[in-house]
Design a protein around this motif. Structure first.
Motif, PDB file in Angstrom:
ATOM      1  N   ARG A  54       0.255   2.194  -3.924  1.00  0.00           N
ATOM      2  CA  ARG A  54      -0.859   3.144  -3.850  1.00  0.00           C
ATOM      3  C   ARG A  54      -0.379   4.531  -3.428  1.00  0.00           C
ATOM      4  N   ASP A  55       0.140   4.632  -2.207  1.00  0.00           N
ATOM      5  CA  ASP A  55       0.393   5.949  -1.619  1.00  0.00           C
ATOM      6  C   ASP A  55       1.503   6.718  -2.335  1.00  0.00           C
ATOM      7  N   ALA A  89      -3.762  -7.156  -1.487  1.00  0.00           N
ATOM      8  CA  ALA A  89      -3.201  -5.822  -1.244  1.00  0.00           C
ATOM      9  C   ALA A  89      -2.719  -5.188  -2.540  1.00  0.00           C
ATOM     10  N   TYR A  91       0.834  -1.212   0.000  1.00  0.00           N
ATOM     11  CA  TYR A  91       0.000   0.000   0.000  1.00  0.00           C
ATOM     12  C   TYR A  91       0.866   1.259   0.000  1.00  0.00           C
ATOM     13  N   ALA A 107      -4.401  -1.914  -4.054  1.00  0.00           N
ATOM     14  CA  ALA A 107      -3.544  -0.730  -4.145  1.00  0.00           C
ATOM     15  C   ALA A 107      -3.457  -0.215  -5.577  1.00  0.00           C
TER      16      ALA A 107
END
Length: 218
Positions: free
Chosen positions: A90-91, A130, A86, A134
């Motif tokens: 994603r972040d 995940a 993540y 993500a």
């Protein structure tokens, strides 16, 4: 000539991508986390830039993005640890999307995967969840920005030799060589018709595949 910054510059796709971009007349900056990988990426024709995207904020990312014409996000945590997946897939990816306009860069190309959809079907207790979650979040964020974004969704990656041909929206797992994914990235950066699109693809068969440039232009 364009200046391209590639996040995940030591990845297998990125190391195949750099020589293609250089042959296209472009300059390539490869963002890597490990300084021991500098020689690897510079041998491939890129200029190495050491930086940890997992910890850099949008302002810091904007500083290294500034002066480039396009961003290629090909970074990933490599699976395994959901928290880090993540944090990176994603972040960190989303932070580069915030950083891009701060740096005056509009063109953004995301290397995602074939199954990146809201209904990707990966159960929460699956170790792959995940990653699927993500990547979908990052792709959706890109779609909601004002960036000139393209999302590439290759199928199962192989080490096969490049074919120069792809099939769009394959019905199966869409196996595709990493070398052809690299070629698709170059072609997508050169083809304005790919802006605003999500392009899912595999290598297909002799009957279903077509030249990469032809597939991307329609």
């Amino acid at each position: 000539m364009s200046r391209i910054i590639v996040f995940g510059g030591h990845g297998r796709i990125a190391r195949l991508l750099a020589p293609l971009l250089v042959a296209n007349g472009d300059e390539v900056t490869a963002v890597i986390r490990n300084p021991q990988h500098i020689a690897d990426v510079e041998t491939a024709g890129a200029t190495a830039l050491v930086g940890d995207v997992e910890t850099m904020d949008a302002a810091s990312l904007a500083e290294i993005i500034r002066g480039h014409d396009a961003i290629v996000w090909s970074a990933g945590a490599g699976g395994g640890d959901p928290e880090r997946t993540y944090a990176v897939d994603r972040d960190a990816a989303i932070r580069t999307m915030y950083a891009a306009p701060l740096a005056g860069v509009r063109r953004y190309l995301m290397v995602s995967w074939l199954g990146s959809k809201a209904d990707h079907g990966v159960p929460k207790d699956d170790s792959f969840f995940a990653y699927a979650d993500a990547k979908w979040a990052a792709d959706e964020h890109l779609r909601g920005t004002q960036l000139d974004g393209t999302i590439l969704g290759p199928g199962a990656l192989t080490l096969d030799e490049p074919t120069g041909r792809i099939e769009l929206d394959p019905e199966d797992r869409g196996a595709v060589s990493r070398a052809d994914v690299a070629a698709v990235i170059v072609a997508a950066l050169n083809e304005p018709l790919t802006i605003g699109r999500t392009i899912r693809f595999g290598n297909g068969t002799a009957e279903t595949a077509e030249p990469i440039e032809v597939a991307l232009a329609r």
